[in-house]
Design a protein around this motif. Structure first.
Motif, mmCIF file in Angstrom:
data_model
loop_
_atom_site.group_PDB
_atom_site.id
_atom_site.type_symbol
_atom_site.label_atom_id
_atom_site.label_comp_id
_atom_site.label_asym_id
_atom_site.label_seq_id
_atom_site.Cartn_x
_atom_site.Cartn_y
_atom_site.Cartn_z
ATOM 1 N N ASP A 1 116.014 -59.539 7.439
ATOM 2 C CA ASP A 1 114.987 -58.680 8.021
ATOM 3 C C ASP A 1 114.088 -58.080 6.943
ATOM 4 N N HIS A 2 114.622 -57.957 5.709
ATOM 5 C CA HIS A 2 113.879 -57.227 4.690
ATOM 6 C C HIS A 2 113.796 -57.907 3.327
ATOM 7 N N LEU A 3 114.616 -58.935 3.104
ATOM 8 C CA LEU A 3 114.584 -59.646 1.827
ATOM 9 C C LEU A 3 114.568 -61.150 2.071
ATOM 10 N N ASP A 4 113.963 -61.869 1.139
ATOM 11 C CA ASP A 4 113.934 -63.324 1.193
ATOM 12 C C ASP A 4 115.203 -63.855 0.532
ATOM 13 N N VAL A 5 116.204 -64.135 1.348
ATOM 14 C CA VAL A 5 117.508 -64.556 0.834
ATOM 15 C C VAL A 5 117.853 -65.930 1.399
ATOM 16 N N PRO A 6 118.759 -66.664 0.758
ATOM 17 C CA PRO A 6 119.193 -67.959 1.292
ATOM 18 C C PRO A 6 119.790 -67.818 2.688
ATOM 19 N N SER A 7 119.759 -68.874 3.447
ATOM 20 C CA SER A 7 120.231 -68.839 4.834
ATOM 21 C C SER A 7 121.695 -68.428 4.940
ATOM 22 N N THR A 8 122.483 -68.722 3.907
ATOM 23 C CA THR A 8 123.906 -68.369 3.938
ATOM 24 C C THR A 8 124.127 -66.865 3.892
ATOM 25 N N LEU B 1 117.223 -61.978 -6.823
ATOM 26 C CA LEU B 1 117.179 -62.872 -5.662
ATOM 27 C C LEU B 1 117.367 -64.324 -6.064
ATOM 28 N N ALA B 2 116.892 -64.686 -7.261
ATOM 29 C CA ALA B 2 117.053 -66.054 -7.744
ATOM 30 C C ALA B 2 118.517 -66.395 -8.004
ATOM 31 N N GLN B 3 119.346 -65.371 -8.234
ATOM 32 C CA GLN B 3 120.768 -65.599 -8.478
ATOM 33 C C GLN B 3 121.542 -65.952 -7.208
ATOM 34 N N LEU B 4 120.911 -65.783 -6.053
ATOM 35 C CA LEU B 4 121.646 -65.883 -4.800
ATOM 36 C C LEU B 4 121.891 -67.307 -4.326
ATOM 37 N N GLU B 5 121.185 -68.278 -4.883
ATOM 38 C CA GLU B 5 121.295 -69.653 -4.395
ATOM 39 C C GLU B 5 122.719 -70.186 -4.460
ATOM 40 N N ASP B 6 123.452 -69.793 -5.495
ATOM 41 C CA ASP B 6 124.815 -70.324 -5.668
ATOM 42 C C ASP B 6 125.900 -69.374 -5.179
ATOM 43 N N VAL B 7 125.512 -68.277 -4.560
ATOM 44 C CA VAL B 7 126.503 -67.291 -4.116
ATOM 45 C C VAL B 7 127.243 -67.786 -2.879
ATOM 46 N N GLU C 1 115.670 -53.082 -13.119
ATOM 47 C CA GLU C 1 115.248 -52.973 -11.733
ATOM 48 C C GLU C 1 116.292 -53.535 -10.779
ATOM 49 N N GLY C 2 116.879 -54.674 -11.127
ATOM 50 C CA GLY C 2 117.824 -55.327 -10.236
ATOM 51 C C GLY C 2 119.075 -54.512 -9.993
ATOM 52 N N ILE C 3 119.643 -53.932 -11.047
ATOM 53 C CA ILE C 3 120.910 -53.209 -10.947
ATOM 54 C C ILE C 3 120.749 -51.804 -10.395
ATOM 55 N N ALA C 4 119.532 -51.306 -10.311
ATOM 56 C CA ALA C 4 119.284 -49.896 -10.008
ATOM 57 C C ALA C 4 120.094 -49.345 -8.830
ATOM 58 N N PRO C 5 120.124 -49.995 -7.654
ATOM 59 C CA PRO C 5 120.837 -49.394 -6.516
ATOM 60 C C PRO C 5 122.353 -49.374 -6.665
#
Length: 317
Positions: A73-80, A127-133, A209-213
């Motif tokens: 709904d809010h981020l462009d993530v892989p379908s998985t 987000l680029a790290q998510l492909e292999d997650v 920026e990535g680790i901030a939250p």
């Protein structure tokens, strides 16, 4: 040195040479610091997850994020990963691994050998790290990655960056002048406490920026006292994040990031944290109206000392 700083030092031990401490009771608040001052900022580490939980619940309260919102709904993530609920991220039940990326071992080696910040990517890099997650079973499992995605999903839903969201919805309303989120090492403010590892060697600040939250919020003893009071009286944005909604491990239950359970004969709502050069603990005993924050520029734990300070404050309340 105040009695509070002296007591904290006695509980921490001589190897903790630089630390900040805040204590809130029904009668007032005390702040102090050893080796620095009460407005010098420190890394909160995973206490940032508690801040992210507050921001998520606040965004739901405002109607910006649906209660049943999912990542896509809010981020462009892989379908998985698309159908993972933000609520599952907030309770560490998403099935996501602790970390993302294929070079975790290299980054860990750089941290231990050279003190490098292992979380240097921006949001696009995250987000680029998510492909292999790989997504595992939906059961309680602590995930830095999950909270990174939760925070950036909330920020995206509000049309803001995570750093700006912390500034606008946590720091500004409460009057926190030392609380901020640096997205690069050169954004760490002058006068910030130097991070040091267990041997006392200076290491990189965990700014990114990535680790901030999940681990990038910085604050001070003075600000942490204000935050503790707001957590206790429910005036912080998204305060229902503190309410436990699911089992976690052992006798612990979890709300939105915040853990609740028995600690030295008390029921405590808390989060701790660790970075390459800090250890932190922020906790409140709502039954007795007391709260403690303790952060040390060391990788030696502060949890036991903070728990004892909290118990002693509760006994005196």
């Amino acid at each position: 040195m105040s009695a509070l700083a002296e007591r904290a030092g006695a509980l921490l031990g001589a190897k903790h040479t630089t630390y900040v401490v805040a204590l809130v009771t029904p009668g007032g608040a005390e702040v102090d610091a050893m080796g620095t001052d009460v407005h010098a900022d420190v890394e909160l580490g995973s206490v940032s997850k508690g801040i992210t939980g507050l921001l998520w619940r606040d965004s739901v309260d405002r109607g910006e994020v649906a209660e049943e919102a999912v990542l896509e709904d809010h981020l462009d993530v892989p379908s998985t990963l698309a159908g993972i609920r933000l609520s599952a991220l907030a309770t560490h039940t998403s099935g996501l691994p602790r970390l993302g990326g294929s070079d975790v071992l290299r980054r860990s080696w750089e941290l231990w050998r050279r003190g490098r910040n292992p979380y240097r990517e921006d949001v696009a890099g995250l987000l680029a790290q998510l492909e292999d997650v790989k997504v595992g079973k939906a059961r309680p499992a602590y995930s830095n990655l999950g909270f990174q995605l939760l925070g950036h999903a909330v920020a995206a839903a509000t049309g803001s960056s995570y750093a700006d969201l912390v500034a606008k919805r946590i720091a500004a309303p409460l009057g926190l002048v030392d609380t901020y989120v640096p997205t690069a090492a050169d954004e760490v403010r002058s006068g910030a406490v130097t991070p040091r590892n267990r041997a006392g060697r200076e290491v990189d600040a965990w700014a990114g920026e990535g680790i901030a939250p999940a681990g990038g919020v910085r604050s001070s003893a003075a600000d942490l006292a204000i935050l503790l009071r707001a957590l206790l009286d429910g005036t912080v944005a998204g305060a229902d994040a503190l309410e436990p909604v699911a089992p976690f491990t052992g006798k612990l239950r979890i709300g939105a990031g915040w853990l609740s359970g028995p600690l030295l004969r008390r029921t405590v709502t808390w989060h701790n944290g660790g970075t390459g050069g800090f250890r932190s603990f922020v906790g409140i005993d709502r039954d007795h109206g007391v709260g403690v924050a303790l952060v040390s520029a060391s990788t030696r734990s502060v949890d036991g000392a903070a728990a004892r300070l909290l118990a002693e404050a509760g006994d005196a309340a």
